[in-house]
Design an enzyme around this catalytic site. Structure first.
Site, mmCIF file in Angstrom:
data_model
loop_
_atom_site.group_PDB
_atom_site.id
_atom_site.type_symbol
_atom_site.label_atom_id
_atom_site.label_comp_id
_atom_site.label_asym_id
_atom_site.label_seq_id
_atom_site.Cartn_x
_atom_site.Cartn_y
_atom_site.Cartn_z
ATOM 1 N N ASP B 71 45.441 41.072 43.383
ATOM 2 C CA ASP B 71 45.575 41.840 42.138
ATOM 3 C C ASP B 71 44.441 42.857 41.998
ATOM 4 O O ASP B 71 43.392 42.727 42.640
ATOM 5 C CB ASP B 71 45.498 40.906 40.926
ATOM 6 N N TYR B 131 40.627 30.651 48.840
ATOM 7 C CA TYR B 131 40.186 31.490 47.725
ATOM 8 C C TYR B 131 38.961 30.850 47.076
ATOM 9 O O TYR B 131 38.841 29.621 47.011
ATOM 10 C CB TYR B 131 41.275 31.621 46.655
#
Lengths: 276, 276
Positions: B71, B131
């Site tokens: 994003d 992540y």
């Protein structure tokens, strides 16, 4: 130079207007998005943002005075400033800081606000400052360091660098390691050594993982002085000039100015010192 | 979804055109100035910058394919991608990386370029990803962390947080901890658990000075999944929901989706895993 600075320089040590008190602010900023400390036509100076935050938070029109300017892109860990507000405003330092931080962009943070003496002046009372310069050493500049360090890849002569750092400590005429801000004819600047003489109390050279840090504590720094010192130090460390060239920049004030300026993005104003 | 992705999903595992070879790229970026990984109309996607750098450095028109999107504002320490270039181009991986880095903005860096099998696909061959999420704990957000961490001030129930992190490890239907990308009707997404089931192999919770870090290793992550996991975890840690609420998000796929999304700025794609 602002009107009140001129007045102060002329010996009129101006305190707050009647009915006003003086506040000392300590603040940190990431310089990347800003056009330096100083108010700018059209905005974009950190000073503009603080004035606007005070106006927004309290409806008070005031003008913060910093301890000195920082160039566009230069960072501050603890810049100092003062401003005058009506005596009738009864807010704790913590309330002030919270109110201003709520109105400021996240890249500018007020660390503390405190009442100070009416005679306090963030610029003229400063007895010294500490600056840090960060140099990123690996072959590849981390994308997270692009605006926060100077990328200098390749071998450095650390012995020469240390030698030059030792030479820096003491009182020198920094005419060849500073730039003209345009507020004084260069001929005048050249012939008035008291305008360009400063004392460096301490130089620290630290190797910290991927980062080489240089820290300078002194009684004051001229326009572009730290960036010219670091640029010139690294010029020697990269073997492009002998260390005697650096020494001559300090010892012989008649020569050419250094044209080795380190970029703004690696420079951090660490703190501003005051008596007591 | 791009045309070649659709073709690949349809089972047409497309290798390079005749006369072309496939390169694997590994790259890092600071997401702050970018509109996410994905190509955008009008530019601003990291992918657009890489395509443009390849064009500028080599005059080759190609399209890099990433391992997945990130994003706007999300960072990457080692994103993976592939692209096809003419076989006649004879450049070492190091030359490729240097040429592309010279043409890229400093916030995007190519870490390595290597020849890879014609059948390699950065997205479909990925066997897992890691992540990391950074949370800034002190009362005041550092101005240097504004775009690089989520500011969460106040007490956290670390026991509840640890309990929830343990529950995360394993295979779950993440329908309630992911968002619809708009490429599938929500009714269909709701009724096809194989579309939304993923396995989390490891969750690390680290307190590192002022920063709380959460690291997730899994076989794949759905749209907004990490940000919804972190937002929901912190919702519990802040005492706003009991830990059983978090467990139910994992165990009962029929309930409401979580509406607790952690901000993009704290999220880092650490690495993408492939077989061999």
């Amino acid at each position: 130079m602002s009107r009140s600075d001129v007045e102060n320089k002329a010996g009129v040590q101006r305190g707050p207007e009647p009915g006003f008190k003086r506040l000392k602010l300590t603040l940190a900023y990431c310089g990347t998005p800003w056009r330096g400390w100083q108010s700018q036509d059209g905005g974009g100076g950190v000073q503009d943002e603080i004035n606007a935050a005070i106006r927004k938070a309290t409806r008070i029109e005031t003008r913060v005075q910093g301890s000195g300017r920082t160039d566009a892109g230069v960072h501050a860990l603890a810049q100092a400033a003062h401003c005058d507000v009506p005596e009738t405003v009864r807010m704790s330092g913590e309330s002030w800081a919270n109110a201003l931080n709520a109105c400021l962009p996240l890249t500018i943070r007020i660390l503390s606000v405190e009442d100070t003496a009416p005679s306090f002046h963030a610029r003229f009372d400063a007895t010294g400052k500490t600056y840090r310069y960060r140099i990123w050493r690996p072959r590849m500049l981390s994308p997270f360091e692009a605006d926060r360090a100077w990328h200098v890849y390749g071998p450095l002569d650390m012995d020469a660098l240390r030698w030059c750092c030792e030479k820096l400590v003491g009182t020198h005429n920094f005419i060849r390691l500073s730039a003209n801000r345009g507020d004084m004819p260069e001929t005048q600047r050249r012939t008035l050594p008291d305008k360009t003489t400063r004392t460096i109390h301490r130089v620290d050279l630290r190797e910290n993982g991927d980062v080489l840090e240089l820290e300078f504590e002194g009684d004051g720094f001229l326009y572009k002085m730290v960036r010219l010192i670091v640029g010139s130090l690294l010029h020697v460390a990269r073997g492009r000039e002998p260390k005697e060239w650096f020494a001559s920049l300090l010892n012989d004030s008649t020569g050419m100015q250094s044209n080795q300026t380190a970029p703004a993005c690696g420079l951090y104003l660490v703190c501003v010192n005051y008596h007591s």
